[in-house]
Scaffold this motif. Structure first.
Motif, PDB file in Angstrom:
ATOM      1  N   HIS A 292       0.853  -1.191   0.000  1.00  8.78           N
ATOM      2  CA  HIS A 292       0.000   0.000   0.000  1.00  8.78           C
ATOM      3  C   HIS A 292       0.890   1.243   0.000  1.00  8.78           C
ATOM      4  O   HIS A 292       1.981   1.236   0.578  1.00  8.78           O
ATOM      5  CB  HIS A 292      -0.904  -0.009   1.237  1.00  8.78           C
ATOM      6  N   PRO A 293       0.463   2.326  -0.658  1.00  6.50           N
ATOM      7  CA  PRO A 293       1.290   3.542  -0.653  1.00  6.50           C
ATOM      8  C   PRO A 293       1.584   4.080   0.741  1.00  6.50           C
ATOM      9  O   PRO A 293       2.568   4.796   0.927  1.00  6.50           O
ATOM     10  CB  PRO A 293       0.471   4.532  -1.491  1.00  6.50           C
ATOM     11  N   SER A 294       0.767   3.730   1.728  1.00  4.75           N
ATOM     12  CA  SER A 294       1.063   4.149   3.104  1.00  4.75           C
ATOM     13  C   SER A 294       2.347   3.510   3.606  1.00  4.75           C
ATOM     14  O   SER A 294       2.986   4.023   4.534  1.00  4.75           O
ATOM     15  CB  SER A 294      -0.104   3.782   4.031  1.00  4.75           C
ATOM     16  N   GLN A 327      -5.955   3.437  -3.381  1.00  7.31           N
ATOM     17  CA  GLN A 327      -4.518   3.661  -3.248  1.00  7.31           C
ATOM     18  C   GLN A 327      -4.064   4.875  -4.054  1.00  7.31           C
ATOM     19  O   GLN A 327      -3.210   5.653  -3.606  1.00  7.31           O
ATOM     20  CB  GLN A 327      -3.762   2.407  -3.693  1.00  7.31           C
ATOM     21  N   ILE A 328      -4.647   5.052  -5.244  1.00  2.00           N
ATOM     22  CA  ILE A 328      -4.319   6.221  -6.060  1.00  2.00           C
ATOM     23  C   ILE A 328      -4.751   7.502  -5.348  1.00  2.00           C
ATOM     24  O   ILE A 328      -3.994   8.489  -5.278  1.00  2.00           O
ATOM     25  CB  ILE A 328      -4.993   6.111  -7.448  1.00  2.00           C
ATOM     26  N   ASP A 329      -5.967   7.495  -4.812  1.00  2.00           N
ATOM     27  CA  ASP A 329      -6.449   8.672  -4.077  1.00  2.00           C
ATOM     28  C   ASP A 329      -5.577   8.958  -2.857  1.00  2.00           C
ATOM     29  O   ASP A 329      -5.308  10.122  -2.527  1.00  2.00           O
ATOM     30  CB  ASP A 329      -7.907   8.477  -3.649  1.00  2.00           C
ATOM     31  N   TYR A 330      -5.145   7.915  -2.188  1.00  2.00           N
ATOM     32  CA  TYR A 330      -4.258   8.084  -1.023  1.00  2.00           C
ATOM     33  C   TYR A 330      -2.975   8.792  -1.445  1.00  2.00           C
ATOM     34  O   TYR A 330      -2.495   9.706  -0.761  1.00  2.00           O
ATOM     35  CB  TYR A 330      -3.937   6.727  -0.400  1.00  2.00           C
ATOM     36  N   PHE A 331      -2.418   8.360  -2.571  1.00  2.00           N
ATOM     37  CA  PHE A 331      -1.167   8.954  -3.051  1.00  2.00           C
ATOM     38  C   PHE A 331      -1.328  10.456  -3.300  1.00  2.00           C
ATOM     39  O   PHE A 331      -0.498  11.261  -2.861  1.00  2.00           O
ATOM     40  CB  PHE A 331      -0.712   8.247  -4.325  1.00  2.00           C
ATOM     41  N   TYR A 332      -2.404  10.836  -4.016  1.00  2.00           N
ATOM     42  CA  TYR A 332      -2.584  12.264  -4.325  1.00  2.00           C
ATOM     43  C   TYR A 332      -2.907  13.077  -3.082  1.00  2.00           C
ATOM     44  O   TYR A 332      -2.502  14.249  -2.974  1.00  2.00           O
ATOM     45  CB  TYR A 332      -3.655  12.436  -5.397  1.00  2.00           C
TER      46      TYR A 332
END
Length: 788
Positions: A292-294, A327-332
């Protein structure tokens, strides 16, 4: 034999003369040239650029240029290397555009010829060190060079010239992965990497990308030195040519595992410490990897802290490949709230969100790099559209694949959303595509044919540049549409045969060998396809005529007919030459085309010789079907199955058949698959399934017209899994619904829908997002059967 020799000699001479006398009066003869270099050009480029020029000229002419520390007093020509910021060089004025030309922009250059009186000078003026190298590349690509022209060496530059250029995109690179999955690179020496990186620089590349550490655990039998050593050697080569050195470094473990995470950081630090040059680290989010990007973003932040200890200007990049919406939304959101200064940008590759969306969502302070797959033809990011199945089965995913016009269009579509690209490549087979991408990223308006001419002039010779360029383009045209209908394949083959005979000195060039291999392979495949399809038609005629008393004899006779493809092979001279070329390529560049001979990683990695004789009719499938029929106890059941086989592709007057993804046998199909999952790869490419079963789509669309408004029609579908059919937008209920491979589903078409003599057939996609694409439903064959 002597007449053939005279013919070859006369053709070669005419090519030389036609090229030579075109503009000869204005050419500068450089055979006795001396080069001088500005002391303001920093090392190592002060040494590298003249070395590149002199060595490449010597290879092609036997001439060794002299160098001088003072301007020569003789009338011999001078090649002068300078920076745009230089006012003079050895008391000679450096030509200037008053500070506003392309040679003052990063990586830009100007080439100027001066011919005052008897003194002639060719100026290579760079904005910076790279500009000097790229200007050198321009000169090399436009020199006329030969070891023996009319009995003497030839080294000329057509003048007068005053041309300046700078790149449109700042990132122009290619991945050269020294790893076991490559079909070529793993067999290279350090010297071969050096030469190849030099070649790329000559055509405008400014970056090379290496591969990850975990490849150390899977050494190739072809490795000349360990992967760890080669990574450092590639860094040294990049420093020599002032190329950015990127490294692609995924995390294939759970980043939450503290012990593995610590070990990974330590491995990175050791590599960073050993690298003489390192500019960028590219971390793919999810291809491979499943974090996960986290977890990813804190890891990269820590990695960047280590990176800048040893390479203060180095940058960190991430791709969103494999990330889901959350995950994409988390990144942005992370970018919005944290505004990480340690991150340079985002890379878009296969499996990433759309490139336009990425650029629009990405804050302006971050760069955006494309990671285009230029190395594969099917099951890839940019599959060959309308690829004949015969090529998909034989040449497959990773063959020699020059696609200059297709990739020029692809580059033009996506490049405006990026700051450039570093391509995905797994071998030398995509060499033409690398040059095309590099030069179109330098100048998006560059003429594609002109690029192919420069490619041919530099790597082959200037006398055949135009002809060879067209011959390369012919190989791309070979892959367009139904192969059996493409008579251009034979003309391309003839063109390459003529070139092969007239340019015997190029026989050892691996680029020449690759293109010849494709020309011979394409012709051989077309000849086989035409013959083997005809043999199957003859076999089907035998099966169609069978009755209850001749079932066994009919199967034996039909099988004997289709098996002539193996027992009475055709075009043996062409086949032998294909074998010879494939072996020559293994020797010259390490291209691994045969499992038996070359020990490749797996058959899908460009191993075209394993499939050069793969059946292009259904003889394997027929043999298996006949064994099943022999086990049936009812003659009527046996005969019914034989009739089904015989009429599979020819259902009779007023009825229609479409092989869903076959460009040759799907005339009513409107859709094509964009992700190339419509070409199966089963049993390591040696599937015995029916050829049409190996092609499929998820949601095909078909149009029918000229139907009999008084007739009743049934739609039959073969495939696997579900098929949710609509006719003219109306969902129909099936009367037969078998889900197994090569079994049938059937629907009755309401008379009300055929009253206007036409129908449109579509399919809804079943909800199967939880399944791998290989397990999802497939539609391979569709019939519209007119009932008696």
């Amino acid at each position: 034999m002597r007449s053939q020799t005279r013919f070859k000699a006369s053709v070669t001479t005419l090519l030389f003369l036609a090229t030579y006398f075109q503009g000869v009066a204005q050419s500068i003869d450089l055979k006795n040239a001396t080069w001088v270099v500005s002391p303001s050009i920093a090392s190592p480029m002060k040494e590298t650029a003249p070395t590149v020029l002199t060595e490449e000229i010597a290879k092609r002419t036997g001439i060794t240029l002299k160098n001088a520390s003072v301007w020569p007093k003789s009338n011999a020509p001078v090649i002068a290397f300078a920076l745009a910021s230089d006012k003079t060089l050895l008391s000679h004025n450096v030509p200037s555009s008053n500070g506003n030309g392309p040679e003052y922009k990063p990586e830009g250059y100007r080439i100027v010829t001066e011919t005052a009186g008897a003194n002639k000078t060719v100026w290579i003026i760079g904005a910076d060190a790279r500009g000097v190298l790229f200007g050198t590349g321009y000169l090399l690509r436009h020199l006329k060079m030969s070891k023996a022209f009319m009995g003497k060496p030839l080294l000329e530059f057509a003048g007068p010239v005053n041309i300046a250029s700078s790149p449109a995109y700042p990132i122009r690179g290619h991945q050269l992965g020294y790893r076991s999955t490559a079909n070529t690179y793993d067999a290279w020496t350090v010297a071969q990497f050096d030469q190849y990186i030099r070649d790329l620089a000559i055509f405008g590349s400014n970056a090379v990308e290496g591969i990850p550490f975990h490849e150390d655990d899977k050494p190739s039998p072809h490795f000349k030195i360990p992967a760890r050593e080669m990574r450092i050697k590639m860094s040294e080569i990049c420093r020599k040519y002032d190329m950015d050195y990127w490294v692609w470094t995924p995390a294939t473990f759970e980043l939450s595992d503290k012990a593995k995470r610590k070990a990974e950081l330590e491995m990175h630090e050791q590599f960073y410490k050993e690298c003489p040059r390192l500019d960028h680290i590219f971390f793919p989010g999810g291809d491979p990897g499943d974090n996960h990007p986290s977890e990813v973003l804190p890891f990269l932040k820590e990695l960047q802290t280590i990176l800048v200890k040893y390479h203060p200007k180095a940058k960190m990049w991430i791709s969103l490949q494999g990330f889901d919406t959350e995950q994409i939304d988390y990144f942005y959101k992370y970018l919005e709230t944290e505004k990480p200064a340690w991150l340079q940008g985002v890379v878009s590759g296969p499996g990433s969100p759309p490139m336009a969306e990425t650029r629009y969502r990405l804050p302006k302070q971050y760069q955006h790099r494309q990671y285009p797959d230029i190395t594969h033809s099917v099951r890839c990011e940019f599959p060959v559209e309308k690829f004949d199945q015969a090529f998909a089965l034989t040449l497959g995913r990773e063959s020699v694949n020059p696609r200059p016009f297709a990739f020029a269009k692809i580059h033009a579509k996506y490049a405006p959303f990026t700051d450039g690209f570093v391509s995905y490549s797994d071998g030398s087979h995509d060499d033409v595509n690398k040059v095309l991408w590099s030069m179109r990223a330098w100048d998006p308006q560059a003429d594609v044919h002109g690029i192919m001419e420069e490619y041919s002039a530099f790597f082959f010779n200037h006398t055949v540049a135009a002809v060879a360029a067209s011959a390369i383009e012919g190989l791309e045209q070979n892959w367009k549409g139904p192969l059996a209908e493409n008579g251009g394949v034979e003309m391309t083959y003839v063109n390459w045969r003529i070139l092969e005979k007239t340019e015997e000195s190029l026989a050892g060039s691996w680029r020449w060998q690759m293109l010849l291999l494709r020309a011979y392979y394409d012709q051989y495949t077309r000849m086989r396809l035409i013959r083997e399809q005809e043999l199957e038609k003859q076999a089907n005629a035998i099966l169609a005529a069978a009755d209850r008393n001749t079932i066994a004899e009919s199967m034996d006779a039909a099988l004997a007919i289709v098996n002539k493809a193996d027992q009475e092979p055709i075009e043996r001279d062409i086949y032998k030459h294909i074998v010879d070329l494939s072996d020559a390529l293994y020797t010259s560049i390490g291209l691994q085309t045969s499992t038996e001979k070359h020990k490749p990683r797996n058959p899908e990695r460009g191993v075209v010789m394993d499939f050069v004789n793969y059946p292009l009719n259904n003889r394997w499938w027929l043999a298996d079907e006949f064994e099943k029929i022999k086990k049936m106890t009812s003659p009527d059941e046996q005969l019914t199955r034989l009739k089904t086989i015989a009429s599979w592709e020819n259902p009779g007057p007023g009825s229609y058949y479409d092989d869903i993804s076959s460009v040759a046998k799907g005339p009513r199909v409107k859709t094509i698959s964009e992700d190339a999952t419509d070409v199966a790869w089963w049993d390591n490419g040696m599937s015995r399934k029916r050829l049409s079963t190996q092609l499929f789509q998820r949601e095909p669309e078909l149009d029918y017209d000229n139907l009999d408004p008084r007739a009743r029609y049934i739609i039959r579908v073969a495939g696997e899994g579900d098929a949710l059919l609509r006719v003219d937008g109306k969902r129909l209920s099936p009367i037969v619904y078998n889900k197994e491979s090569e079994t049938f589903k059937e629907w009755i078409v309401p008379l009300s829908l055929t009253q206007d003599g036409k129908i449109s057939v579509t399919f809804d996609g079943p909800e199967e997002s939880q399944l791998n694409w290989r397990k999802q439903s497939k539609i391979s064959d569709v019939w519209l059967l007119k009932q008696p």
